[in-house]
Design an enzyme around this catalytic site. Structure first.
Site, PDB file in Angstrom:
ATOM      1  N   ASP A 190      34.923  37.856  -9.457  1.00  0.00           N
ATOM      2  CA  ASP A 190      33.629  37.177  -9.585  1.00  0.00           C
ATOM      3  C   ASP A 190      32.631  38.215 -10.083  1.00  0.00           C
ATOM      4  O   ASP A 190      32.664  39.369  -9.632  1.00  0.00           O
ATOM      5  CB  ASP A 190      33.149  36.660  -8.219  1.00  0.00           C
ATOM      6  CG  ASP A 190      33.844  35.367  -7.804  1.00  0.00           C
ATOM      7  OD1 ASP A 190      33.439  34.771  -6.791  1.00  0.00           O
ATOM      8  OD2 ASP A 190      34.805  34.982  -8.512  1.00  0.00           O
ATOM      9  N   ASP A 238      29.735  38.629  -9.305  1.00  0.00           N
ATOM     10  CA  ASP A 238      28.748  39.048  -8.286  1.00  0.00           C
ATOM     11  C   ASP A 238      29.394  39.702  -7.065  1.00  0.00           C
ATOM     12  O   ASP A 238      28.730  39.894  -6.047  1.00  0.00           O
ATOM     13  CB  ASP A 238      27.919  37.830  -7.842  1.00  0.00           C
ATOM     14  CG  ASP A 238      28.814  36.664  -7.402  1.00  0.00           C
ATOM     15  OD1 ASP A 238      28.381  35.507  -7.504  1.00  0.00           O
ATOM     16  OD2 ASP A 238      29.977  36.918  -6.993  1.00  0.00           O
ATOM     17  N   TRP A 279      32.097  23.602  -8.904  1.00  0.00           N
ATOM     18  CA  TRP A 279      32.281  24.546  -7.811  1.00  0.00           C
ATOM     19  C   TRP A 279      33.315  24.084  -6.805  1.00  0.00           C
ATOM     20  O   TRP A 279      33.334  22.928  -6.395  1.00  0.00           O
ATOM     21  CB  TRP A 279      30.926  24.726  -7.085  1.00  0.00           C
ATOM     22  CG  TRP A 279      30.969  25.723  -5.990  1.00  0.00           C
ATOM     23  CD1 TRP A 279      30.700  27.057  -6.071  1.00  0.00           C
ATOM     24  CD2 TRP A 279      31.349  25.481  -4.633  1.00  0.00           C
ATOM     25  NE1 TRP A 279      30.869  27.677  -4.854  1.00  0.00           N
ATOM     26  CE2 TRP A 279      31.267  26.729  -3.943  1.00  0.00           C
ATOM     27  CE3 TRP A 279      31.752  24.343  -3.922  1.00  0.00           C
ATOM     28  CZ2 TRP A 279      31.585  26.855  -2.600  1.00  0.00           C
ATOM     29  CZ3 TRP A 279      32.063  24.465  -2.581  1.00  0.00           C
ATOM     30  CH2 TRP A 279      31.964  25.710  -1.920  1.00  0.00           C
ATOM     31  N   GLU A 285      39.209  25.717  -6.432  1.00  0.00           N
ATOM     32  CA  GLU A 285      40.188  26.353  -7.347  1.00  0.00           C
ATOM     33  C   GLU A 285      40.827  27.581  -6.719  1.00  0.00           C
ATOM     34  O   GLU A 285      42.015  27.849  -6.930  1.00  0.00           O
ATOM     35  CB  GLU A 285      39.526  26.654  -8.698  1.00  0.00           C
ATOM     36  CG  GLU A 285      38.850  27.970  -8.853  1.00  0.00           C
ATOM     37  CD  GLU A 285      37.598  28.093  -7.982  1.00  0.00           C
ATOM     38  OE1 GLU A 285      36.973  27.071  -7.631  1.00  0.00           O
ATOM     39  OE2 GLU A 285      37.271  29.241  -7.642  1.00  0.00           O
ATOM     40  N   ASP A 286      40.024  28.299  -5.905  1.00  0.00           N
ATOM     41  CA  ASP A 286      40.617  29.500  -5.280  1.00  0.00           C
ATOM     42  C   ASP A 286      41.629  29.084  -4.199  1.00  0.00           C
ATOM     43  O   ASP A 286      42.664  29.722  -4.002  1.00  0.00           O
ATOM     44  CB  ASP A 286      39.541  30.433  -4.720  1.00  0.00           C
ATOM     45  CG  ASP A 286      38.505  29.674  -3.890  1.00  0.00           C
ATOM     46  OD1 ASP A 286      37.658  30.344  -3.272  1.00  0.00           O
ATOM     47  OD2 ASP A 286      38.549  28.433  -3.876  1.00  0.00           O
ATOM     48  N   MET A 329      28.367  40.603  -2.025  1.00  0.00           N
ATOM     49  CA  MET A 329      28.181  39.601  -3.083  1.00  0.00           C
ATOM     50  C   MET A 329      26.670  39.490  -3.336  1.00  0.00           C
ATOM     51  O   MET A 329      25.892  39.365  -2.386  1.00  0.00           O
ATOM     52  CB  MET A 329      28.734  38.235  -2.679  1.00  0.00           C
ATOM     53  CG  MET A 329      28.675  37.269  -3.860  1.00  0.00           C
ATOM     54  SD  MET A 329      29.459  35.702  -3.479  1.00  0.00           S
ATOM     55  CE  MET A 329      28.069  34.830  -2.804  1.00  0.00           C
ATOM     56  N   HIS A 334      22.828  34.590  -4.463  1.00  0.00           N
ATOM     57  CA  HIS A 334      22.407  33.719  -5.580  1.00  0.00           C
ATOM     58  C   HIS A 334      22.421  32.262  -5.131  1.00  0.00           C
ATOM     59  O   HIS A 334      23.126  31.902  -4.181  1.00  0.00           O
ATOM     60  CB  HIS A 334      23.325  33.903  -6.785  1.00  0.00           C
ATOM     61  CG  HIS A 334      24.741  33.534  -6.495  1.00  0.00           C
ATOM     62  ND1 HIS A 334      25.200  32.232  -6.506  1.00  0.00           N
ATOM     63  CD2 HIS A 334      25.816  34.289  -6.161  1.00  0.00           C
ATOM     64  CE1 HIS A 334      26.490  32.223  -6.222  1.00  0.00           C
ATOM     65  NE2 HIS A 334      26.885  33.447  -5.995  1.00  0.00           N
ATOM     66  N   ARG A 338      23.106  28.116  -6.100  1.00  0.00           N
ATOM     67  CA  ARG A 338      24.146  27.411  -6.874  1.00  0.00           C
ATOM     68  C   ARG A 338      23.691  27.361  -8.330  1.00  0.00           C
ATOM     69  O   ARG A 338      22.523  27.090  -8.616  1.00  0.00           O
ATOM     70  CB  ARG A 338      24.321  25.987  -6.312  1.00  0.00           C
ATOM     71  CG  ARG A 338      25.268  25.110  -7.069  1.00  0.00           C
ATOM     72  CD  ARG A 338      26.732  25.341  -6.740  1.00  0.00           C
ATOM     73  NE  ARG A 338      27.059  25.107  -5.352  1.00  0.00           N
ATOM     74  CZ  ARG A 338      27.636  26.009  -4.569  1.00  0.00           C
ATOM     75  NH1 ARG A 338      27.954  27.200  -5.039  1.00  0.00           N
ATOM     76  NH2 ARG A 338      27.900  25.736  -3.324  1.00  0.00           N
TER      77      ARG A 338
HETATM   78  C1  UD2 Z   1      33.037  31.320  -3.959  1.00  0.00           C
HETATM   79  C2  UD2 Z   1      34.202  32.224  -4.318  1.00  0.00           C
HETATM   80  C3  UD2 Z   1      34.488  32.117  -5.805  1.00  0.00           C
HETATM   81  C4  UD2 Z   1      34.780  30.690  -6.188  1.00  0.00           C
HETATM   82  C5  UD2 Z   1      33.649  29.775  -5.690  1.00  0.00           C
HETATM   83  C6  UD2 Z   1      34.066  28.332  -5.839  1.00  0.00           C
HETATM   84  C7  UD2 Z   1      34.131  34.125  -2.838  1.00  0.00           C
HETATM   85  C8  UD2 Z   1      33.637  35.523  -2.619  1.00  0.00           C
HETATM   86  N1  UD2 Z   1      33.830  33.596  -4.007  1.00  0.00           N
HETATM   87  O1  UD2 Z   1      31.970  31.937  -4.673  1.00  0.00           O
HETATM   88  O2  UD2 Z   1      35.624  32.915  -6.131  1.00  0.00           O
HETATM   89  O3  UD2 Z   1      36.015  30.311  -5.632  1.00  0.00           O
HETATM   90  O4  UD2 Z   1      33.336  29.984  -4.326  1.00  0.00           O
HETATM   91  O5  UD2 Z   1      34.157  27.966  -7.166  1.00  0.00           O
HETATM   92  O6  UD2 Z   1      34.781  33.542  -2.009  1.00  0.00           O
HETATM   93  N2  UD2 Z   1      30.122  31.777 -12.589  1.00  0.00           N
HETATM   94  C9  UD2 Z   1      29.266  32.101 -13.655  1.00  0.00           C
HETATM   95  N3  UD2 Z   1      28.291  31.236 -14.036  1.00  0.00           N
HETATM   96  C10 UD2 Z   1      28.107  30.030 -13.400  1.00  0.00           C
HETATM   97  C11 UD2 Z   1      28.963  29.711 -12.332  1.00  0.00           C
HETATM   98  C12 UD2 Z   1      29.965  30.593 -11.929  1.00  0.00           C
HETATM   99  O7  UD2 Z   1      29.396  33.173 -14.242  1.00  0.00           O
HETATM  100  O8  UD2 Z   1      27.204  29.292 -13.803  1.00  0.00           O
HETATM  101  C13 UD2 Z   1      31.233  32.677 -12.280  1.00  0.00           C
HETATM  102  C14 UD2 Z   1      30.783  34.006 -11.713  1.00  0.00           C
HETATM  103  O9  UD2 Z   1      31.733  35.007 -12.022  1.00  0.00           O
HETATM  104  C15 UD2 Z   1      30.786  33.688 -10.237  1.00  0.00           C
HETATM  105  C16 UD2 Z   1      32.057  32.872 -10.090  1.00  0.00           C
HETATM  106  O10 UD2 Z   1      32.086  32.080 -11.282  1.00  0.00           O
HETATM  107  O11 UD2 Z   1      30.814  34.825  -9.439  1.00  0.00           O
HETATM  108  C17 UD2 Z   1      32.108  31.976  -8.865  1.00  0.00           C
HETATM  109  O12 UD2 Z   1      30.959  31.159  -8.845  1.00  0.00           O
HETATM  110  P1  UD2 Z   1      29.865  31.346  -7.655  1.00  0.00           P
HETATM  111  O13 UD2 Z   1      29.548  32.796  -7.534  1.00  0.00           O
HETATM  112  O14 UD2 Z   1      28.736  30.421  -7.908  1.00  0.00           O
HETATM  113  O15 UD2 Z   1      30.660  30.847  -6.360  1.00  0.00           O
HETATM  114  P2  UD2 Z   1      30.492  31.343  -4.875  1.00  0.00           P
HETATM  115  O16 UD2 Z   1      29.558  32.510  -4.761  1.00  0.00           O
HETATM  116  O17 UD2 Z   1      30.256  30.184  -3.991  1.00  0.00           O
HETATM  117 MN    MN Z   2      29.027  34.077  -5.949  1.00  0.00          MN
END
Ligand code: UD2
Ligand code: MN
Length: 347
Positions: free
Chosen positions: A198, A200, A260, A263-264, A290, A293, A295
């Site tokens: 990711d 971030d 969102w 997938e993981d 992390m 940020h 959504r």
């Molecule tokens: C969690 C998971 C992430 C993913 C997500 C569900 C952890 C630490 N992370 O992160 O792996 O499974 O849930 O989808 O458990 N991104 C962009 N632009 C966007 C949206 C996403 O670049 O507009 C990329 C970016 O690399 C980001 C990653 O996709 O870090 C995951 O998206 P997130 O950071 O919004 O998801 P998050 O923090 O809930």
């Molecule tokens: Mn994230």
């Protein structure tokens, strides 16, 4: 007539001429051979001298023989050690300053265009492609590059950084980007290990080595966001590494998770379905941060995620790297990374 003195004289005269001719011939042949052998000896002497020079100048001058420059002798590098001697352990990771990528480039002079690096004084144990799904996260990417390049170099990896950017303004599809990153990185270099990070998520300890292990590895494990604890046992998000073999064994990642979530977990299901398990660093070394940020737009929670997850076993062999249909629109080599812009299609 035989017996006639003039006859005898002319015979003798012919024999003398023949003998003189043979002597000339002999001398000519001797001269030719001498010249050739002299040339050979000269070259041999030169060769010896240049070899002596080489031993004095530690294999730097080319070997010269017969006047032409031969290949420079390539020194075979030793393999890098299992644990890099350059590691420093716990790191201070903050996001309260502005990153200047020009400065990051200056501070990492050994990173080659496109974000490539390999150690100079030993042969890296693994060739690692680091793949980041990306859209509208420029600030996060700067922090990632600022923190990760020094860590990856200290880990003595032969690595490349690939930022896979989704084109257009449709719903985000993280796994189509990651699958495309896998395929495109392999076209460039024979990577044997793939890190999916990711943008971030930043490790807080450089002993958390970004390489592949005997089982799929959960690198981004203990996040500050979850109190440095694993939110649930099957958690496999944030940052992971799979060897080429492990990735192909699960047919890569699912292409049909739009938006969102889920997938993981699907990837975790694939790993377990194929009889593998998750390898993790210990709670000290596995600490990560992390970047906080909200959504993202166009990445709303995927309402189909629960249903898709319930059918991983039935769909995984047909839905993955073997069914990927995306279009690479551009490949740009920046100083610290390669950006691949992709049309992932629509939901
Ligand atoms: C969690 C998971 C992430 C993913 C997500 C569900 C952890 C630490 N992370 O992160 O792996 O499974 O849930 O989808 O458990 N991104 C962009 N632009 C966007 C949206 C996403 O670049 O507009 C990329 C970016 O690399 C980001 C990653 O996709 O870090 C995951 O998206 P997130 O950071 O919004 O998801 P998050 O923090 O809930
Ligand atoms: Mn994230």
């Amino acid at each position: 007539m035989p017996g006639d003195p003039s006859f005898t004289f002319s015979v003798l005269h012919r024999i003398c001429k023949l003998v003189v001719l043979l002597c000339f011939l002999h001398i000519a042949v001797a001269v030719v051979f001498y010249v050739r052998s002299f040339d050979f000896r000269l070259a041999f002497v030169q060769n010896q001298q240049s070899n002596n020079n080489i031993s004095k100048s530690q294999n730097t001058d080319p070997v010269v023989s017969y006047g032409k420059v031969l290949e420079q002798p390539v020194k075979k590098l030793e393999k890098c050690p299992e644990t890099s001697p350059l590691l420093v352990g716990p790191l201070k990771v903050e996001f309260n300053f502005t990153v200047d990528l020009e400065l990051v480039k200056k501070e990492n002079p050994n990173v080659q265009p496109g974000g490539r690096f390999k150690p100079k004084d030993c042969e890296a144990l693994q060739k690692v492609a680091i793949i980041i799904a990306f859209r509208y996260r420029e600030e996060h990417l700067k922090y990632w590059l600022y923190y990760l390049h020094p860590i990856l170099q200290r880990q003595q990896l032969d690595y490349g950084v690939y930022v896979i950017k989704q084109d257009g303004n449709d719903t985000f599809n993280k796994c189509r980007l990651l699958n495309t990153g896998y395929a495109e990185a392999l076209k460039e270099y024979d990577y044997n290990c793939f890190v999916f990070n990711d943008v971030d998520v930043i490790p807080m300890d450089d002993r958390n080595t970004y390489k592949c292990f005997s089982q799929p590895r959960h690198l981004g494990v203990y996040l500050d966001k979850f109190g440095f604890r694993l939110p649930y046992n099957g958690c496999f998000g944030g940052a992971t590494s799979l060897s080429k073999e492990q990735y192909l064994k699960i047919n890569g990642f699912p292409n049909n998770y739009w938006g969102w979530g889920g997938e993981d977990d699907d990837i975790y299901n694939r790993v377990v379905t194929k009889g593998m398990s998750i390898s993790r660093p210990d709670s000290e070394i596995g600490k990560c941060r992390m970047i906080r940020h909200n959504r993202d737009k166009l990445n709303d929670p995927n309402p189909q995620r629960f249903d898709l997850l319930a059918h991983t076993q039935q769909t995984m062999d047909k839905d993955g790297i073997n069914s990927l249909k995306t279009q690479v629109l551009s490949i740009q080599k920046f100083d610290l990374y390669t950006m691949i812009t992709v049309d992932v299609g629509k939901p």
